[in-house]
Design an enzyme around this catalytic site. Structure first.
Site, PDB file in Angstrom:
ATOM      1  N   ARG A 177      21.333  17.460  77.424  1.00  0.00           N
ATOM      2  CA  ARG A 177      19.912  17.526  77.714  1.00  0.00           C
ATOM      3  C   ARG A 177      19.167  16.662  76.708  1.00  0.00           C
ATOM      4  O   ARG A 177      19.532  16.627  75.519  1.00  0.00           O
ATOM      5  CB  ARG A 177      19.385  18.969  77.616  1.00  0.00           C
ATOM      6  CG  ARG A 177      19.809  19.890  78.764  1.00  0.00           C
ATOM      7  CD  ARG A 177      19.155  19.497  80.099  1.00  0.00           C
ATOM      8  NE  ARG A 177      19.524  20.368  81.206  1.00  0.00           N
ATOM      9  CZ  ARG A 177      20.513  20.133  82.073  1.00  0.00           C
ATOM     10  NH1 ARG A 177      21.249  19.050  81.970  1.00  0.00           N
ATOM     11  NH2 ARG A 177      20.760  20.984  83.059  1.00  0.00           N
ATOM     12  N   GLU A 232      12.361  13.171  80.940  1.00  0.00           N
ATOM     13  CA  GLU A 232      12.826  12.564  82.189  1.00  0.00           C
ATOM     14  C   GLU A 232      12.086  13.118  83.397  1.00  0.00           C
ATOM     15  O   GLU A 232      11.681  14.292  83.381  1.00  0.00           O
ATOM     16  CB  GLU A 232      14.351  12.744  82.338  1.00  0.00           C
ATOM     17  CG  GLU A 232      14.825  14.163  82.479  1.00  0.00           C
ATOM     18  CD  GLU A 232      16.359  14.245  82.562  1.00  0.00           C
ATOM     19  OE1 GLU A 232      17.039  13.830  81.605  1.00  0.00           O
ATOM     20  OE2 GLU A 232      16.841  14.722  83.600  1.00  0.00           O
ATOM     21  N   HIS A 281      20.560  10.503  84.603  1.00  0.00           N
ATOM     22  CA  HIS A 281      21.026  11.897  84.779  1.00  0.00           C
ATOM     23  C   HIS A 281      21.988  12.009  85.978  1.00  0.00           C
ATOM     24  O   HIS A 281      21.704  12.706  86.956  1.00  0.00           O
ATOM     25  CB  HIS A 281      19.819  12.836  84.960  1.00  0.00           C
ATOM     26  CG  HIS A 281      20.140  14.263  84.589  1.00  0.00           C
ATOM     27  ND1 HIS A 281      19.264  15.115  83.995  1.00  0.00           N
ATOM     28  CD2 HIS A 281      21.280  14.993  84.758  1.00  0.00           C
ATOM     29  CE1 HIS A 281      19.816  16.303  83.803  1.00  0.00           C
ATOM     30  NE2 HIS A 281      21.053  16.249  84.265  1.00  0.00           N
ATOM     31  N   GLY A 309      25.428  12.742  85.573  1.00  0.00           N
ATOM     32  CA  GLY A 309      26.694  13.295  85.082  1.00  0.00           C
ATOM     33  C   GLY A 309      27.581  13.839  86.185  1.00  0.00           C
ATOM     34  O   GLY A 309      28.790  13.601  86.215  1.00  0.00           O
TER      35      GLY A 309
HETATM   36  C1  DGY Z   1      23.521  20.225  85.484  1.00  0.00           C
HETATM   37  O1  DGY Z   1      24.312  20.593  86.370  1.00  0.00           O
HETATM   38  O2  DGY Z   1      23.083  20.977  84.619  1.00  0.00           O
HETATM   39  C2  DGY Z   1      23.079  18.811  85.549  1.00  0.00           C
HETATM   40  O3  DGY Z   1      22.560  18.384  84.344  1.00  0.00           O
HETATM   41  C3  DGY Z   1      22.070  18.631  86.661  1.00  0.00           C
HETATM   42  O4  DGY Z   1      20.911  19.344  86.357  1.00  0.00           O
END
Ligand code: DGY
Length: 331
Positions: A242, A271, A289, A291
């Site tokens: 984060r 963001e 973002h 991931g």
């Molecule tokens: C999560 O799954 O926490 C990712 O960062 C998407 O918010």
């Protein structure tokens, strides 16, 4: 179940067609396939008559919102992170909160690696330069980066994703340090080849530092000017957790001055706004973002979120309940 008593569900963001279909089989659904962004007032207005909500990390769920949603029994987030949900307020309001762990572990670890390597080897910047038509000839000193193989990897946050990142590091002959709230079992440490150290030692010794820990107000700006000053000038810092974990102005200053080698960022303090200074820096690789962003993983996350929602609305305990102390509202 007769149509008139079907629970009402809000989906705050666009989902894949199969998810919408699945939800429509059991519920009266208010969808948002146009993917509009709801502000707090719009979200509150839409939740006022709903029994359940399928939300994402951008939806702030707090006591004010819950006060205006008297029928709400469950907030099911399509995310592993849950810092956007006030769990205490949910429990007090009798609302179950759920997330989607596990199904995104390997995909997110892949992105952590991609970003770490992109930052270390200047992949995104070099590509941009090539696309701009600036490549005239090969040169010995062109686009020199930092080695990843045989380097020391420091992982802060050794949960599921941190461990998946560590497993990949063995293929690169890296030594692994980690720091975590609690130390892993000796058997897991041995399997991963990872050594537990305090945060200061990790920052001083690691060549590549990866942040993979959940955000909480207690760890806001856990990497600031003082921490960056401990790191090697050749070190690379990657954040896939984060944005609030890093003091972005301190990071920009460290990257500008050469105090830090490079950074790879998938998450940002404000963001989707990204600090203009970051956009201008040559030694940082940036992604928006992403991931967990593969079709298969995002689909699995949404299905798990729907499993959680369905269980809660049937009066059962959802598989990924975050607040077991919740006082259940009558189903
Ligand atoms: C999560 O799954 O926490 C990712 O960062 C998407 O918010």
């Amino acid at each position: 179940m007769s149509t008139s008593v079907r629970p009402r569900v809000l989906i705050t963001r666009a989902v894949f067609p199969e998810h919408l279909e699945r939800l429509r089989e059991g519920f009266e659904v208010e969808s948002n396939q146009e993917d509009l962004s709801f502000d707090a007032a719009q979200l509150a207005q839409r939740l006022a008559d709903k029994d359940g909500a399928l939300v994402t990390g951008g939806d702030r769920i707090n006591a004010d919102l819950l006060r205006g949603a008297p029928h709400l029994k469950v907030v099911s987030s399509i995310s592993v992170g849950f810092n956007h949900i006030d769990l205490h307020a949910c429990s007090a309001a009798g609302v179950m909160a759920t997330n989607t762990p596990d199904v995104l572990t390997e995909t997110t670890a892949d992105l952590g690696w991609a970003l770490m390597m992109a930052a270390a080897r200047q992949v995104t910047q070099a590509e941009r330069w090539l696309r701009e038509g600036r490549w005239q000839r090969w040169a010995l000193d062109q686009w020199l980066g930092f080695d990843v193989h045989h380097a020391c990897l420091g992982i802060i946050g050794m949960g599921r994703i941190g461990q998946a990142i560590a497993r990949r590091a063995r293929g690169f002959s890296m030594s692994i340090l980690y720091h975590n709230r609690s130390r892993l079992d000796a058997a897991i440490e041995a399997e991963l080849g990872a050594r537990y150290v305090d945060k200061k030692t990790l920052l001083e010794q690691a060549d590549h530092v990866v942040l993979v820990l959940p955000y909480a107000p207690e760890n806001h700006h856990m990497i600031g000017a003082a921490e960056l000053a401990l790191m090697k000038p050749s070190a690379c810092l990657t954040n896939i957790a984060r944005g609030g974990l890093i003091d972005e102005s301190a990071l920009c200053a460290a990257l500008q001055s050469g105090r830090l080698g490079a950074a790879g960022l998938d998450v940002y303090e404000g963001e989707p706004h990204v600090a203009p200074e970051l956009l201008e820096l040559p030694n940082v690789a940036l992604t928006p973002h992403i991931g967990s962003a593969t079709r298969a993983t995002r689909a699995a996350m949404a299905h798990l979120a729907i499993d959680n929602l369905c269980a809660a609305l049937k009066g059962e305990i959802p598989p990924c309940l975050l607040n077991p102390d919740v006082r259940g509202r009558a189903a």
